[in-house]
Each structure stands twice: as C-alpha cells, then as structure tokens.
Write a protein that holds these residues in place. Structure first.
Motif, PDB file in Angstrom:
ATOM      1  N   GLU A 366       0.829  -1.207   0.000  1.00 48.67           N
ATOM      2  CA  GLU A 366       0.000   0.000   0.000  1.00 48.67           C
ATOM      3  C   GLU A 366       0.866   1.260   0.000  1.00 48.67           C
ATOM      4  O   GLU A 366       0.549   2.242  -0.691  1.00 48.67           O
ATOM      5  CB  GLU A 366      -0.919   0.004   1.235  1.00 48.67           C
ATOM      6  CG  GLU A 366      -1.980   1.093   1.205  1.00 48.67           C
ATOM      7  CD  GLU A 366      -2.918   0.943   0.024  1.00 48.67           C
ATOM      8  OE1 GLU A 366      -3.349   1.986  -0.525  1.00 48.67           O
ATOM      9  OE2 GLU A 366      -3.214  -0.210  -0.379  1.00 48.67           O
ATOM     10  N   ALA A 367       1.956   1.255   0.747  1.00 48.58           N
ATOM     11  CA  ALA A 367       2.849   2.421   0.778  1.00 48.58           C
ATOM     12  C   ALA A 367       3.493   2.648  -0.582  1.00 48.58           C
ATOM     13  O   ALA A 367       3.642   3.791  -1.037  1.00 48.58           O
ATOM     14  CB  ALA A 367       3.918   2.233   1.849  1.00 48.58           C
ATOM     15  N   GLU A 368       3.860   1.555  -1.255  1.00 49.48           N
ATOM     16  CA  GLU A 368       4.470   1.680  -2.582  1.00 49.48           C
ATOM     17  C   GLU A 368       3.468   2.217  -3.592  1.00 49.48           C
ATOM     18  O   GLU A 368       3.795   3.054  -4.433  1.00 49.48           O
ATOM     19  CB  GLU A 368       5.016   0.324  -3.026  1.00 49.48           C
ATOM     20  CG  GLU A 368       6.232  -0.133  -2.224  1.00 49.48           C
ATOM     21  CD  GLU A 368       6.588  -1.586  -2.462  1.00 49.48           C
ATOM     22  OE1 GLU A 368       7.677  -2.004  -2.026  1.00 49.48           O
ATOM     23  OE2 GLU A 368       5.774  -2.304  -3.081  1.00 49.48           O
ATOM     24  N   ARG A 369       2.220   1.726  -3.518  1.00 50.07           N
ATOM     25  CA  ARG A 369       1.197   2.230  -4.435  1.00 50.07           C
ATOM     26  C   ARG A 369       0.971   3.728  -4.228  1.00 50.07           C
ATOM     27  O   ARG A 369       0.877   4.496  -5.191  1.00 50.07           O
ATOM     28  CB  ARG A 369      -0.121   1.481  -4.209  1.00 50.07           C
ATOM     29  CG  ARG A 369      -0.093   0.030  -4.600  1.00 50.07           C
ATOM     30  CD  ARG A 369      -1.446  -0.597  -4.314  1.00 50.07           C
ATOM     31  NE  ARG A 369      -1.420  -2.047  -4.492  1.00 50.07           N
ATOM     32  CZ  ARG A 369      -2.448  -2.844  -4.259  1.00 50.07           C
ATOM     33  NH1 ARG A 369      -3.593  -2.326  -3.831  1.00 50.07           N
ATOM     34  NH2 ARG A 369      -2.354  -4.139  -4.457  1.00 50.07           N
ATOM     35  N   THR A 370       0.872   4.122  -2.989  1.00 56.84           N
ATOM     36  CA  THR A 370       0.598   5.535  -2.690  1.00 56.84           C
ATOM     37  C   THR A 370       1.715   6.422  -3.216  1.00 56.84           C
ATOM     38  O   THR A 370       1.463   7.460  -3.849  1.00 56.84           O
ATOM     39  CB  THR A 370       0.437   5.740  -1.171  1.00 56.84           C
ATOM     40  OG1 THR A 370      -0.681   4.960  -0.716  1.00 56.84           O
ATOM     41  CG2 THR A 370       0.207   7.209  -0.840  1.00 56.84           C
ATOM     42  N   LEU A 371       2.957   6.036  -2.973  1.00 56.77           N
ATOM     43  CA  LEU A 371       4.070   6.863  -3.438  1.00 56.77           C
ATOM     44  C   LEU A 371       4.132   6.892  -4.967  1.00 56.77           C
ATOM     45  O   LEU A 371       4.350   7.945  -5.570  1.00 56.77           O
ATOM     46  CB  LEU A 371       5.389   6.348  -2.867  1.00 56.77           C
ATOM     47  CG  LEU A 371       6.622   7.165  -3.272  1.00 56.77           C
ATOM     48  CD1 LEU A 371       6.500   8.621  -2.828  1.00 56.77           C
ATOM     49  CD2 LEU A 371       7.900   6.546  -2.705  1.00 56.77           C
ATOM     50  N   LEU A 372       3.919   5.718  -5.605  1.00 55.45           N
ATOM     51  CA  LEU A 372       3.951   5.685  -7.068  1.00 55.45           C
ATOM     52  C   LEU A 372       2.903   6.634  -7.647  1.00 55.45           C
ATOM     53  O   LEU A 372       3.177   7.367  -8.598  1.00 55.45           O
ATOM     54  CB  LEU A 372       3.713   4.259  -7.555  1.00 55.45           C
ATOM     55  CG  LEU A 372       3.778   4.069  -9.072  1.00 55.45           C
ATOM     56  CD1 LEU A 372       5.185   4.345  -9.591  1.00 55.45           C
ATOM     57  CD2 LEU A 372       3.323   2.667  -9.461  1.00 55.45           C
ATOM     58  N   GLN A 373       1.705   6.630  -7.071  1.00 61.51           N
ATOM     59  CA  GLN A 373       0.660   7.548  -7.536  1.00 61.51           C
ATOM     60  C   GLN A 373       1.121   9.001  -7.422  1.00 61.51           C
ATOM     61  O   GLN A 373       0.992   9.788  -8.367  1.00 61.51           O
ATOM     62  CB  GLN A 373      -0.606   7.361  -6.703  1.00 61.51           C
ATOM     63  CG  GLN A 373      -1.305   6.033  -6.884  1.00 61.51           C
ATOM     64  CD  GLN A 373      -2.406   5.830  -5.856  1.00 61.51           C
ATOM     65  OE1 GLN A 373      -2.752   6.750  -5.103  1.00 61.51           O
ATOM     66  NE2 GLN A 373      -2.953   4.622  -5.803  1.00 61.51           N
ATOM     67  N   ARG A 374       1.642   9.353  -6.287  1.00 61.32           N
ATOM     68  CA  ARG A 374       1.999  10.755  -6.046  1.00 61.32           C
ATOM     69  C   ARG A 374       3.188  11.195  -6.894  1.00 61.32           C
ATOM     70  O   ARG A 374       3.277  12.366  -7.273  1.00 61.32           O
ATOM     71  CB  ARG A 374       2.278  10.963  -4.554  1.00 61.32           C
ATOM     72  CG  ARG A 374       1.047  10.767  -3.679  1.00 61.32           C
ATOM     73  CD  ARG A 374       1.350  10.827  -2.196  1.00 61.32           C
ATOM     74  NE  ARG A 374       0.142  10.611  -1.397  1.00 61.32           N
ATOM     75  CZ  ARG A 374       0.118  10.532  -0.071  1.00 61.32           C
ATOM     76  NH1 ARG A 374       1.270  10.641   0.618  1.00 61.32           N
ATOM     77  NH2 ARG A 374      -1.025  10.335   0.573  1.00 61.32           N
ATOM     78  N   LEU A 375       4.083  10.265  -7.188  1.00 54.78           N
ATOM     79  CA  LEU A 375       5.230  10.616  -8.023  1.00 54.78           C
ATOM     80  C   LEU A 375       4.808  10.993  -9.448  1.00 54.78           C
ATOM     81  O   LEU A 375       5.575  11.630 -10.177  1.00 54.78           O
ATOM     82  CB  LEU A 375       6.218   9.451  -8.085  1.00 54.78           C
ATOM     83  CG  LEU A 375       6.972   9.139  -6.789  1.00 54.78           C
ATOM     84  CD1 LEU A 375       7.789   7.854  -6.946  1.00 54.78           C
ATOM     85  CD2 LEU A 375       7.882  10.295  -6.375  1.00 54.78           C
ATOM     86  N   SER A 376       3.598  10.620  -9.827  1.00 52.60           N
ATOM     87  CA  SER A 376       3.148  10.905 -11.195  1.00 52.60           C
ATOM     88  C   SER A 376       2.942  12.394 -11.455  1.00 52.60           C
ATOM     89  O   SER A 376       2.772  12.792 -12.611  1.00 52.60           O
ATOM     90  CB  SER A 376       1.850  10.144 -11.483  1.00 52.60           C
ATOM     91  OG  SER A 376       0.773  10.663 -10.713  1.00 52.60           O
ATOM     92  N   VAL A 377       2.969  13.234 -10.429  1.00 44.85           N
ATOM     93  CA  VAL A 377       2.796  14.679 -10.660  1.00 44.85           C
ATOM     94  C   VAL A 377       4.071  15.308 -11.208  1.00 44.85           C
ATOM     95  O   VAL A 377       4.027  16.432 -11.734  1.00 44.85           O
ATOM     96  CB  VAL A 377       2.378  15.432  -9.377  1.00 44.85           C
ATOM     97  CG1 VAL A 377       1.061  14.902  -8.846  1.00 44.85           C
ATOM     98  CG2 VAL A 377       3.470  15.368  -8.317  1.00 44.85           C
ATOM     99  N   MET A 405      13.260   3.665  -2.783  1.00 42.82           N
ATOM    100  CA  MET A 405      14.285   2.689  -3.143  1.00 42.82           C
ATOM    101  C   MET A 405      13.657   1.353  -3.536  1.00 42.82           C
ATOM    102  O   MET A 405      14.147   0.658  -4.427  1.00 42.82           O
ATOM    103  CB  MET A 405      15.257   2.485  -1.974  1.00 42.82           C
ATOM    104  CG  MET A 405      16.144   3.693  -1.680  1.00 42.82           C
ATOM    105  SD  MET A 405      17.139   4.239  -3.103  1.00 42.82           S
ATOM    106  CE  MET A 405      16.163   5.636  -3.690  1.00 42.82           C
ATOM    107  N   ARG A 406      12.548   0.978  -2.890  1.00 46.16           N
ATOM    108  CA  ARG A 406      11.878  -0.276  -3.248  1.00 46.16           C
ATOM    109  C   ARG A 406      11.270  -0.183  -4.648  1.00 46.16           C
ATOM    110  O   ARG A 406      11.294  -1.149  -5.406  1.00 46.16           O
ATOM    111  CB  ARG A 406      10.810  -0.620  -2.208  1.00 46.16           C
ATOM    112  CG  ARG A 406      11.381  -0.875  -0.808  1.00 46.16           C
ATOM    113  CD  ARG A 406      10.504  -1.827  -0.006  1.00 46.16           C
ATOM    114  NE  ARG A 406       9.163  -1.309   0.213  1.00 46.16           N
ATOM    115  CZ  ARG A 406       8.781  -0.601   1.288  1.00 46.16           C
ATOM    116  NH1 ARG A 406       9.673  -0.295   2.234  1.00 46.16           N
ATOM    117  NH2 ARG A 406       7.540  -0.197   1.414  1.00 46.16           N
TER     118      ARG A 406
END
Length: 872
Positions: A366-377, A405-406
């Motif tokens: 869940e943490a990886e999904r959230t960060l990946l989403q936010r990095l899209s900006v 890093m993950r």
C-alpha cells in the motif's frame, strides 16, 4: 639577400619555384589571399608573426630564419641566397577535437534482437524523409529508433538529434523542445518555428521526435512546416499513431519474436527474441540466472502472455529477484485472462498495457502504491528532496526514501546520476497509469497543489541564488527542474476554477526572471505572463498584475510602448512594493533613454530607483541601477561619470559573487574606454570578461567576450590578432549552430578596411548583410557593415552615399547604450562630420534625411546595390 630584389619580388620568385599559387600559399599560411598579393606587390610589410609563419611554410633552415625575418621586416641583415627550387613539406593539419554530432543517450542495457526491423527502418530512410514508428506503448519504439539512429550518425554531416516530448504538457512547446535539443535560441519578435526553419534550411540532419502521441497535432504541424522548406532534413517520429502527413512512411513496430507453441525444445525456445530479452534482464537483477530446460517452458509462457512487449518483459523479469519464474508465470495467467482468451490480435493495445500495469501495481504494498501515484505529478524527473516535500504524509516524510528505493528495485522508478545528486523518473507509460490511479484516489488536485507549493519555493530560492556566488549551480539546478516548473505554471493557470492558483504561476515566472534572461528563453516566459493577464483575475488591480505587467514588458521586448510599465508603476506605488517599483522604474528609464531620447527623465527615474533599492537594502538591484546610470552617462558623453557608476556596479556584483553581471559591468567599463579612444584599457576589460566566460559562462558569453576583445585589438592596430579573434568567434558560432555569423564576418570586413584592402572589406560587408537579421548581434552586424560601407564611400569620393548610409544607421539602429556601439560608434561621428564638410549643410541634411527614412530592409538593399570599392 641580393640588393636588387625587394622582399616581395624574392617571395614571388620563391613561390613560383615551389609551384605554389598565391591561393595555395595563403591557405598554408592561414591568411587571406589578398594579404599574400599585397606582400608580393610590396604594398604591405609583413608583421613579425607573418614573417615567422612564412619561414615555417617555406621550410627555411634554422640558421637563415633570423636574417629572413629581418629582410621581410625591412631590417638589415646578412644576405640570403637567391631562391632555389625545392619541395616544401605540407604542414601537418592540426587535429581538432571531434565535433559533437548527436545527443543520443548512452544505453546501459543490451539491445536484443530487432536486426530485421533495424534494417527495414534504415532502408525506409533511404527513400522517405519522414518515417513514423507506431505501435503499442512498451513495444520498444524509442529504443528501436535510437539504435537505428546510432548506426546512421556518420550519414548526417549536421548530426542526429533526439527530442524527448514525453515530459511536455503544452503543445505550444513542441518547437521549444526541438530548439532546446538543437540549441537554437528564442528570439524576440520572431517565431521560434521561423528560427528553426532558418537553422535547418541548409543542413543535412536527422531529427528524432520521441513520444508524439499526446502532442500529435502540434508535432504534425511543426514537422510539415520544417520538411516543406528544409530539403535535406529527415525525421523519425515515434508514437501510438501516425502523424497523418503526405509523404509519411509508417512502420508498425512489432513485438519481439515469440517462441513457437508446438515445441518445448530448449534450443528452439532460446532462439526467440522475447526469451533472450527476458533472460538477459533477469540475469541483470539476479546474477547467475540462466535459462534451463526446467524454467524455459515457464519463461515461454510469460513471453507469450505478454505478447513479446519489451517493457512488459522487463517488468516481469525484474520480479525474478523475489519470485520463482514458475510463480510469475502463474500470476500472469491469473492477472491477464483477457490476454489468454480469444484472439490476441483483436485486443486493444491499451488494454494490454493496462493489464500489465495492473499486474505490476498489484504486487506493490500500500505504501508503494501511494508513493507511485503521487510521483506521477512530476514532469521530467525529480530529486529526493522534491519527492519528500511533495509526496510524504505529514508524519511520514522520512519513509519516502525507503519506499522510493523499493520502487527503484522493482524497476518502476528509473534512477540516474546528475553531478553529485541522484535524479529519478518514471517511464511515461507508468507515469500515466499512476496518475490515473491518483485521480481515482481523489488526491490529484491536492498533490498537484503540493507540487506547485514546492516549485514556487524552489523558484524563489533560485531567483535569489542566481544573483550570488552559487549562480552557476542554480542555473544547472533550475535547468534540470525546468519541466517541473513548466508543469507547475501550467497547472496554476489551467486548473479547475476551485483549485486554480494563477498568482502562483506568475510568481514562479517572475522569480525565474534571471534564468529566462541568462538562457535567452524570453518568449516562453512572456507567454505565461500574457496568459495570466488575459484571465479575469489577471485584470484585477493587484500586486500580481503589477508583476505580470512588468515581466511581460521586460521579457516580451515590447519596445518603446510604455503602457504596461506605467500601469505596473502605478500599482507598485499603490501597494507600497518598493522593490518591484525599483525594477519597473529601470524599465521605464530604458524606454525614455533609447526610444524617446529624454535623458533627463531617464536620469530622474534611475535616481529614484537607486533610492528605493538602498531603502530595501537590495544590493543586486542597486548594482543594476548603477550599470544603467553608467550607460546613460556614456550615451551623453560624460565618460568619467559613466566609468564611476560602472565601477561601482562591478564592485557590488563582485561582492555578491554574481560573476555573470560582474563581467557585464566590466564590459561596460571597456565600452566607456572605447568611446574615449583608450583601446588598450578597453582591451584589458574585455580580456577579463572573456576569461570569466571561458571559466564556465557558456558559449554565448564566450562569443560576446571574443567580439569585444577583437574590436579593442582591431582599434589598437593589431589587425592579424583581430582577424584571429574574429575567426575563433566565427568557428564557435559554426560549432554551436545557434546564430548567424554576421557580426564576425563584418568585423573581419572592418579589419580589412583598416588594413587598406577595400575590395576584401566590401566583399565581407556584403556577405554579412546577406546573413539573417533579427535582434542583438545581428543588428550589430548591420550597424558595422553600414558604417563600414559609409567609410568606404567617403574614401571613394561619394559623400552623398556615405551620408545616406549613416542616416540609415541613425534611423534604424538607435545608438543606445549597448554593445551596438562597438565598433561602429567609435568612428561614426568622425565620418558624419567629414561627409557634412564635403557636401555642405544643405546637401548633407537632404542625404541624411533620406537615409533616416529607410526601413532596415531598404537600408540593407541600398547598401548591397553599389560596390563602394569601385567608387560608384
């Protein structure tokens, strides 16, 4: 040396004995043929440097060289024997560093398969000027284009250049992206497309436009415009659809070849391009991984299920680090039921990628999904600091690095080094997928707002940093983040009304003022401000409108129209913004000086601006005012006052650590010395400016430094050194491909005029006038040529023509306090007074007025119509 032979006669005899023409000797010497001709006619005494060069080229014995140089220079010495026939060794051609002919990235992974496809695309380029590689995202269109391009670098004398369009959001920036790749600059008053057309018109060059799909119409328009007028240009475009142009050749990029279904023989399976790619990428993440008879069936199943799409295979191979191949194959079957049922050829390409991304996304925490989403900006990549500021939860900033890093380890985030700092980016397919997930989560507007906040703070810090000792570091940092600044500005102006923040976009644009100025990207910045001023909120009398008006006036080169600037002054006074008012007064003073010739009002405005900057303790603003006060004093002929103000400005900039504007202040001190006639002192200033530029000020600053120094050397009478400096500058321009070499050409013409070679001077002046004319150095070139031709007309006895040419200079180019005053302004008044004395007041005024009435185009046409060296 025999008494009955002059040096010119001796040289002519020696040259003929060696079977050399004057042109061949001049080429070996590196001098103009007119120089050799005049030396042989005893019209020109060789300099010591030329005599020594002659001794080298003629291969004289070392014990004869001193006597030879003295004889060439007209000094007495021991006689030398008469010339004897001998062979002159051809001097070695100095090796030059190889020119940079492409910007293709170095590939860090092997290229698997596609030999037939590369041959096919290369063959298509033999017969078509536009080849578009189409296909589903992830099929490797970009990599295929780059591999073909790397094969063809030697085919294109002017290079192979990649334009990455994926980060762009604004179709209007397509020409800017191409210009950036080719290092063609924005120029005020002229469309960037026109500048690109001029640059590419005569070049044989391959342009690669990568990821056109989201900018398809803009790409099609630009490509069509360029191909119509640039006959040797070829274009390779990549995208999910064709551009739709006449003459376009479409190549459907296929997936990698798949293993045959009817066989399980390892040797047959291993021949598949898809399997070879999977195995190579798996070995990269898990050293020692190899294809075996046990795992090959599972690998084949993975490759078939993913349709041989390279991006999908690479993402799947990355999982070998944490999952056995058999388990990966099982999950793919579960996740991509749509890919295994029915005809794969009937499936939507986007659904294939969607399925791939859903599978990859499903493996994340869940943490990886959230960060990946936010990095899209982010657009065009980001630094760790930016990710922490934009993407972290209020209480979880420290966790961003670990999760990031993950994501890097799972190949969802790319990492690359830039200097001492790592930068990260998402592949565009992944970024788009993640952005859709962010919107679905209801976080799109909130995260974009945080992105805007961060880049507003960074822009404001950068604006300060550009005026201090960290100037060059900030130029690099802002350049690296430029796509993010653009994205932030666009979102601030275009977001839905409830979340739009156009004032922030204006503040970012204004904060980056010195970046736009130093890099010459004025037009882009001006367009952002014009967009704001057209919005309803932009019409309100606010401090933000005042900033937008000031920036649009300054960056938009609105000439003598003071409407914007006068309104901004009124608004700054109303809100009490002393710093903003100080800058606005400087801009209005420039209009009063250069366009209205109202020097007293300009002086008053600058004095008020200086008081304001002193009040708010803004040393950079005060330094700029002092520079403008020095220019104004110089324009009025008060050279001691000009020098005092310029020296004060230089001291302030030096204390701030602002090397760029310190060198500008030093140059202006040199200008003042030039106007005073102290060319040696001017040369010292210009040499310092050039040294600063060579330390890292960029090609444009180096060019300006060479031109200033060359002019000072020219007026000191060292013509050979001046020619060498102007030639170096012209070579730099040719290497940069950024501008026309008009000023270098006409400066060489001025040199030959002063050397007493009017025919060569006229040739160069006329050649210079035929170069493209826009702004800045191009107009300086016109000024030098017109003034030089006026001087030649006087020498030929045609004072009326000289008066008309000088009137055209005055009427079109406005001798304001700028670099346009060199070298033409130094002898401008002298020739004007001489023409008046020859013609008398009445005839002079009539000729002068006719020249003043000419447009720039008319003045150039008039100057090209008559050859002054022939006295016509």
């Amino acid at each position: 040396m025999p008494d009955n032979l002059s040096f010119g006669q001796w040289l002519k005899r020696q040259r003929r004995l060696l079977d050399l023409t004057q042109e061949e000797l001049a080429t070996r010497l590196g001098y103009a043929v007119t120089t050799v001709r005049r030396v042989e006619a005893d019209e020109l005494r060789p300099s010591k440097a030329l005599a020594e060069k002659l001794a080298d080229v003629l291969a004289l014995p070392s014990d004869e060289r001193d006597a030879f140089v003295r004889f060439a220079r007209g000094e007495r010495g021991a006689p030398l024997p008469l010339p004897q026939r001998q062979a002159v060794p051809t001097p070695p051609v100095p090796s030059a560093p190889p020119a940079i002919r492409h910007n293709l990235p170095i590939q860090l992974s092997s290229f698997i398969g596609r030999e037939r496809e590369m041959d096919r695309v290369q063959a298509l380029l033999d017969s078509s000027r536009l080849v578009t590689l189409t296909g589903v995202g992830g099929t490797g269109k970009t990599r295929l284009a780059l591999e073909v391009a790397s094969r063809l670098v030697d085919r294109y004398p002017h290079g192979v250049w990649l334009v990455e369009l994926a980060p762009l959001m604004d179709p209007a920036l397509v020409p800017q992206a191409i210009a950036t790749a080719l290092t063609v600059r924005d120029e005020a008053g002229r469309s960037l497309l026109a500048a690109l057309t001029d640059y590419l018109r005569e070049k044989r060059l391959l342009l690669i436009l990568d990821n056109c799909e989201h900018l398809i119409e803009a790409c099609a328009q630009v490509v069509e415009s360029l191909l119509r007028v640039c006959p040797q240009l070829q274009v390779v475009a990549t995208g999910r659809e064709a551009l739709g142009l006449v003459g376009e050749t479409i190549f459907q990029a296929p997936s990698l070849s798949l293993p045959e279904r009817e066989t399980v023989l390892p040797e047959r399976l291993a021949q598949s391009e898809a399997i070879r790619l999977f195995v190579a990428r798996a070995a990269a993440v898990q050293p020692g991984f190899v294809a075996t008879s046990e795992n090959l069936p599972s690998i084949a199943h993975i490759c078939r299920t993913l349709d041989g799409i390279p991006l999908a295979l690479e993402l799947a191979a990355a999982r070998v680090r944490s999952l056995p191949v058999a388990q990966i194959a099982a999950r793919i079957d579960d996740r991509f039921r749509l890919l295994t049922g029915g005809s794969r050829t009937a499936l939507s390409r986007q659904r294939t990628l969607q399925g791939l991304m859903d599978w990859s996304y499903g493996l994340l925490t869940e943490a990886e999904r959230t960060l990946l989403q936010r990095l899209s900006v982010f657009a065009g990549g980001w630094a760790l600091e930016a990710a922490e500021a934009v993407c972290a939860d209020d209480e979880g900033r420290a966790d961003v690095l670990d999760v990031l890093m993950r994501l890097v380890e799972k190949s969802l985030v790319q990492v690359e080094s830039q200097g001492t700092e790592a930068r990260y980016r998402l592949l565009e397919t992944i970024r788009q997928y993640a952005w859709e997930k962010l919107v679905e989560a209801g976080e799109g507007e909130r995260v974009r707002g945080r992105h805007l906040d961060y880049y507003l703070r960074l822009a404001q810090a950068g604006g300060q940093g550009l005026q201090g000792g960290q100037q060059r570091a900030w130029l690099q940092r802002i350049g690296a983040e430029l796509e993010n600044f653009r994205a932030a500005i666009h979102w601030s102006l275009d977001a839905p009304a409830e979340s739009a923040r156009p004032e922030s976009g204006v503040q970012i644009t204004w904060a980056l003022f010195w970046y736009w100025a130093h890099t010459g990207t004025y037009v882009e910045a001006s367009r952002y401000l014009d967009t704001f001023l057209a919005l309803p909120i932009g019409l309100q009398p606010t401090p933000t409108r005042a900033l937008a008006l000031l920036g649009a006036q300054w960056l938009g080169f609105r000439g003598g129209d003071s409407g914007y600037i006068e309104e901004s002054i009124s608004l700054f006074r109303r809100v009490g913004d002393k710093r903003g008012l100080g800058w606005a007064l400087i801009r209005l003073a420039e209009n009063e000086k250069s366009y209205r010739r109202n020097f007293s009002e300009a002086a008053r405005l600058l004095a008020e601006s200086a008081d304001l900057f002193q009040t708010v303790e803004d040393a950079s603003g005060l330094a700029f005012v002092r520079l403008q006060q020095g220019l104004l004093a110089m324009r009025q002929g008060d050279y001691p006052e000009a020098r005092d103000r310029q020296q004060e400005s230089a001291a302030l900039y030096k204390a701030l650590g602002d090397q760029i504007y310190y060198s500008a202040a030093v140059s202006h001190i040199g200008l003042t010395h030039m106007w005073e006639g102290d060319y040696a002192a001017a040369g010292i200033c210009f040499a310092e400016r050039l040294a600063i530029a060579r330390e890292g000020g960029g090609a444009f600053n180096i060019r300006a430094g060479l031109l200033f120094l060359g002019t000072a050397v020219l007026f000191q009478g060292d013509y050979e050194a001046a020619l060498a400096i102007f030639s170096e500058s012209q070579a730099l321009v040719s290497h940069m491909g950024l501008a026309a070499p008009g000023i270098e050409i006409v400066s060489r013409g001025e040199t030959y005029r002063l050397m007493g070679d009017p025919s060569e001077a006229v040739r160069l002046f006329r050649e210079g006038l035929r170069q493209p004319v826009r702004i800045g150095l191009d107009r300086w070139a016109v000024l030098v040529a017109l003034r030089g031709l006026a001087g030649l007309a006087l020498e030929a006895g045609n004072a009326a023509r000289a008066a008309r040419l000088l009137g055209a200079v005055e009427g079109n180019l406005l001798l304001s306090g700028s670099g346009l005053e060199i070298p033409a302004g130094v002898t401008y008044k002298r020739d004007r007074d001489m023409a008046r004395a020859v013609l008398g007041d009445t005839a002079f005024e009539a000729a002068w007025a006719s020249g003043q009435a000419m447009t720039l185009e008319q003045a150039i046409a008039y100057a090209l119509a008559v050859d002054d060296a022939e006295g016509q």
